[in-house]
Structures are given as structure tokens and as C-alpha cells.
Design a protein around this motif. Sequence first.
Motif, PDB file in Angstrom:
ATOM      1  N   ILE A 233      42.361  34.640  28.977  1.00  0.00           N
ATOM      2  CA  ILE A 233      41.209  33.505  29.319  1.00  0.00           C
ATOM      3  C   ILE A 233      41.718  32.278  29.757  1.00  0.00           C
ATOM      4  N   ALA A 234      42.907  31.856  28.883  1.00  0.00           N
ATOM      5  CA  ALA A 234      43.369  30.460  29.243  1.00  0.00           C
ATOM      6  C   ALA A 234      43.844  30.322  30.888  1.00  0.00           C
ATOM      7  N   ASP A 235      44.621  31.527  31.134  1.00  0.00           N
ATOM      8  CA  ASP A 235      45.269  31.603  32.389  1.00  0.00           C
ATOM      9  C   ASP A 235      44.181  31.984  33.678  1.00  0.00           C
ATOM     10  N   TRP A 236      43.259  32.865  33.327  1.00  0.00           N
ATOM     11  CA  TRP A 236      42.516  33.462  34.411  1.00  0.00           C
ATOM     12  C   TRP A 236      41.111  33.064  34.740  1.00  0.00           C
ATOM     13  N   SER A 237      40.352  32.719  33.417  1.00  0.00           N
ATOM     14  CA  SER A 237      38.987  32.391  33.530  1.00  0.00           C
ATOM     15  C   SER A 237      38.621  31.436  34.645  1.00  0.00           C
ATOM     16  N   GLY A 238      39.625  30.297  35.249  1.00  0.00           N
ATOM     17  CA  GLY A 238      39.134  29.491  36.203  1.00  0.00           C
ATOM     18  C   GLY A 238      39.271  30.264  37.437  1.00  0.00           C
ATOM     19  N   VAL A 239      40.314  31.358  37.545  1.00  0.00           N
ATOM     20  CA  VAL A 239      40.356  31.924  39.002  1.00  0.00           C
ATOM     21  C   VAL A 239      39.235  33.018  39.039  1.00  0.00           C
ATOM     22  N   PHE A 240      38.839  33.569  37.840  1.00  0.00           N
ATOM     23  CA  PHE A 240      37.833  34.336  37.824  1.00  0.00           C
ATOM     24  C   PHE A 240      36.527  33.692  38.609  1.00  0.00           C
ATOM     25  N   LEU A 241      36.344  32.527  38.023  1.00  0.00           N
ATOM     26  CA  LEU A 241      35.066  31.559  38.641  1.00  0.00           C
ATOM     27  C   LEU A 241      35.281  31.423  39.927  1.00  0.00           C
ATOM     28  N   LYS A 242      36.366  31.040  40.203  1.00  0.00           N
ATOM     29  CA  LYS A 242      36.814  30.843  41.792  1.00  0.00           C
ATOM     30  C   LYS A 242      36.615  31.897  42.780  1.00  0.00           C
ATOM     31  N   GLU A 243      37.192  32.804  42.606  1.00  0.00           N
ATOM     32  CA  GLU A 243      37.381  33.933  43.121  1.00  0.00           C
ATOM     33  C   GLU A 243      36.081  34.807  43.280  1.00  0.00           C
ATOM     34  N   HIS A 244      35.467  34.975  42.106  1.00  0.00           N
ATOM     35  CA  HIS A 244      34.176  36.009  42.044  1.00  0.00           C
ATOM     36  C   HIS A 244      32.995  35.328  42.255  1.00  0.00           C
ATOM     37  N   GLY A 246      32.918  31.827  43.762  1.00  0.00           N
ATOM     38  CA  GLY A 246      33.367  30.741  44.953  1.00  0.00           C
ATOM     39  C   GLY A 246      33.112  29.237  44.396  1.00  0.00           C
ATOM     40  N   ALA A 247      33.496  29.296  42.902  1.00  0.00           N
ATOM     41  CA  ALA A 247      33.391  27.957  42.220  1.00  0.00           C
ATOM     42  C   ALA A 247      34.181  26.954  42.760  1.00  0.00           C
ATOM     43  N   SER A 248      33.978  25.641  42.830  1.00  0.00           N
ATOM     44  CA  SER A 248      34.774  24.451  43.265  1.00  0.00           C
ATOM     45  C   SER A 248      35.637  24.167  42.504  1.00  0.00           C
ATOM     46  N   ASP A 249      36.728  23.308  42.956  1.00  0.00           N
ATOM     47  CA  ASP A 249      37.877  23.359  42.225  1.00  0.00           C
ATOM     48  C   ASP A 249      37.772  22.364  40.813  1.00  0.00           C
ATOM     49  N   GLY A 250      36.451  21.668  40.999  1.00  0.00           N
ATOM     50  CA  GLY A 250      36.268  20.990  39.686  1.00  0.00           C
ATOM     51  C   GLY A 250      35.349  21.722  38.830  1.00  0.00           C
ATOM     52  N   LEU A 251      34.576  22.962  39.160  1.00  0.00           N
ATOM     53  CA  LEU A 251      33.841  23.713  38.572  1.00  0.00           C
ATOM     54  C   LEU A 251      34.595  24.579  37.632  1.00  0.00           C
ATOM     55  N   ALA A 252      35.669  25.219  38.305  1.00  0.00           N
ATOM     56  CA  ALA A 252      36.280  26.343  37.970  1.00  0.00           C
ATOM     57  C   ALA A 252      37.007  26.301  36.319  1.00  0.00           C
ATOM     58  N   PRO A 253      37.765  24.840  36.276  1.00  0.00           N
ATOM     59  CA  PRO A 253      38.441  24.779  35.005  1.00  0.00           C
ATOM     60  C   PRO A 253      37.406  24.754  33.585  1.00  0.00           C
ATOM     61  N   LEU A 254      36.168  24.294  34.121  1.00  0.00           N
ATOM     62  CA  LEU A 254      35.034  24.258  33.041  1.00  0.00           C
ATOM     63  C   LEU A 254      35.082  25.636  32.162  1.00  0.00           C
ATOM     64  N   ALA A 255      35.373  26.825  32.696  1.00  0.00           N
ATOM     65  CA  ALA A 255      35.356  27.967  32.178  1.00  0.00           C
ATOM     66  C   ALA A 255      36.308  27.984  30.774  1.00  0.00           C
ATOM     67  N   LEU A 256      37.472  27.300  30.995  1.00  0.00           N
ATOM     68  CA  LEU A 256      38.365  27.101  29.953  1.00  0.00           C
ATOM     69  C   LEU A 256      37.934  26.009  29.043  1.00  0.00           C
ATOM     70  N   SER A 257      37.487  24.912  29.411  1.00  0.00           N
ATOM     71  CA  SER A 257      36.944  23.898  28.698  1.00  0.00           C
ATOM     72  C   SER A 257      35.626  24.402  27.884  1.00  0.00           C
ATOM     73  N   ALA A 258      34.592  25.084  28.266  1.00  0.00           N
ATOM     74  CA  ALA A 258      33.572  25.594  27.625  1.00  0.00           C
ATOM     75  C   ALA A 258      34.144  26.616  26.304  1.00  0.00           C
ATOM     76  N   PHE A 259      35.078  27.455  26.707  1.00  0.00           N
ATOM     77  CA  PHE A 259      35.781  28.300  25.758  1.00  0.00           C
ATOM     78  C   PHE A 259      36.514  27.539  24.583  1.00  0.00           C
ATOM     79  N   SER A 260      37.187  26.606  25.128  1.00  0.00           N
ATOM     80  CA  SER A 260      37.746  25.518  23.986  1.00  0.00           C
ATOM     81  C   SER A 260      37.144  24.862  23.239  1.00  0.00           C
TER      82      SER A 260
END
Length: 388
Positions: A233-244, A246-260
Motif C-alpha cells: 500500500i505504501a509503494d503502490w496506492s498512489g500509483v493506483f490512483l494515478k493510473e486507474h 488519472g489522479a493528479s500528482d497532488g491527489l495521488a499521495p493522499l491514498a497513503l496519507s489517508a491510510f497512515s
Amino acid sequence: MQTPVPATSTVSRNPAIALVQPHALPILFTLFGVIMGSWAGRIPAMAERVHVSHSALSMVLLCGGLGAVLSYPISSRMMGSLGARKTLLFSGLALLCVLIAIGVAPTVPLLMMAVLSLGITASTFDVAINSAATSRETRTGKSELSKLHGLGCAGGLAGATLGSLMASLHIMPGTHFLMLAGPLAALLYFAYTMLDADDAPATVEKKSFSLPRGPLLFLGLIGFLGSMAEGSIADWSGVFLKEHFGASDGLAPLALSAFSVMMLLARLVGDKLKARYGARPLVTSGAMLGAAGLMFAVLSPNAYFALFGFAVAGLGLSLVFPFVFSAAGAQGPAALAGVATMAYSGSLMGPPVLGAIAQGLGMQIAIAYVGGLAALIAFVASRSQMLK
């Protein structure tokens, strides 16, 4: 004949010292989180400095997991000869030196060597502080490891945030880590002197690697699966949001933030929940909740719904590590080191396996696979007799 007073009791005669003593372990867990969060927050800058490709960066990161797996003989021998208190001091100081070495490594091979050393020193320090914490739990009869791991999460978020600030100020990682090392070394030594722990060496098996046996194998397997899930989840959650999505560079890292963040909040109340319900039901039901959250993220119609799914996953998986480490630590330092070694091997295998699944089957299937890992954690935990 007068009964001798233990050394730890002598220290606590000073009212000021007695007031600080209970905070030594919280300081150490937070400090560890700050160090690891600082390293993680500067990975992009370090990769750019040595001109490392994405594939080579994966190999660099794998060195950290490999170092953690190889740390068992070092941590077991240090615990056996020095005890937890001195082990955490020496390994903590070594960890800060390694952090500086990572920041100034000029080539990819040297960076790989430094990250390998980070895995060794970080896992040794982690075993020592968890051993000290579980010893205090046994002595006092009070569960506190969940709160301490929560403080480690808070420290990690603080370290990553500081790393982001340093990057925005164009401060190089080497300079950043050098500025950080001095104050953290002083704080480490202060907490070491205040720590109410026994300096007696622990009895451990002197092996190069120890796979947990019997009931401990279940704990090791839970830790292994939990580490695979968290690392993925730490390494790939942001990639999932971005690729699946089309999340922005600002939104994608929030997946790990929400999880943490949800993991942090849950760990702060985990000890009270454990006292009321017990560890096994909490880990079992929590892992099922984590699996549901990840499946919700996979099936979400947009990135914002997926963020909610990752937050639920963080809530569900939050108590796996604290309660597994607490149960293993109650069996002694050798058991803790063995379970920790098995758990860290999950962090070594998880992200690359997920990357291979994503490459062949797509990111949706990859995140669904992590959900399957969470469900498997629930199955194994429901059969573990050592989670109490």
C-alpha cells in the motif's frame, strides 16, 4: 540484612527523573518514526542525485528489506551480550550515521550499501525498543504497544513532512540528514538515560537466521502478511490512483496519507480496545475490515471514493503489528527477533510481487491481491493461540 535496591529504582528516587521515565519509550518510538519518515520523504531527491532509473531504484529499496532480514544475527547477539537498553542506544546511533551516509552517497552502488546498512540498523533498533516495551508490558500488566506504534506513525508523518519542507527549500538530503542527526542523537541519549529497563543480557539463540516454530509460526506468518500488505500500500496506492483514475500528482499521495492517518488514530486507542476485547478478535475483525476497504477502493467509481477505501484499510490493519510484536515479545527477545525477521521479509517481497502483478494483470487486480492478503491475515489470526 538490608535488601539491595535495584538500579532502576535508584534512578526513580529523584522526582524529576521519575516524572520523565514513563516518557522515554514514547520518545524512542517517535524518534524512530521521524528517522524512517525522513528517509522515505527524501527518496525522490536521492534518486535524482545519483541519476538512478526506476528499475535500479527498486533494487536500492530492496536492499533495505534485505538488510532487515539479515539483521537477525546482529540483533540477537547484541541483545544477548548488551541487553535491550544498550542495544537500542548503539543501534540508534549507528542508524543516524547510516542516514547521513545515505544522504551523501555519490553513486548507486554506495547508495545500495548504505540502504542495506539502514535495513540492518533500523531493524535492530526496532527489535530493541519493542523488546523494552514488551518487557514493561509484562512487568506492569498494562498494554501499551499499540499507542507506542501509533507514536511511531506520528513520527513517520512528521519526518516525511519535514522532508517535503526541506525539498521545497532545495536543501540537499545530506545537509538535511546532518542537521537532523545531532538533535536526534542528543534526544536518543536522553531517552536512553531515562529508560527504566534492565541492562541484563537476554538469552538468545546464536543463529544466522531463525524461523519461528510452533505457535510462534502463526505470529510470524501474520507479521509477514501484514508487512507485505502495508509495504504494498505504501509503494503502490498512489500509483493506483494515478493510473486507474488519472489522479493528479497532488491527489495521488493522499491514498497513503489517508491510510497512515487512520492507522495512527486507531493505534492510539488500540491498547484500551485490547484490554476490553482481546487481541485476537481485534486483529481478525480488523483484517477483514481492511480487506473490505481495499476491495471498496478497487471497485470505487472515482479517486475520492478510493481514498475512503484506503482510509478504512488503514483502520483495519492498524493493530496487526502492535499486537503481533506484543505477543512475540512476551515469549522473550529471541521469539521477538525471529517473528520480526519473518515480518521484515514480507516488506522485502511485497512491493516487487505487487509490481509484477500490476505489470501483468493491471493495478486493480494488484490492489485486490492486497485485499486478499488482508483476508488471509484474518484467517491465520483466528487460529493463533498466542494472540490474547
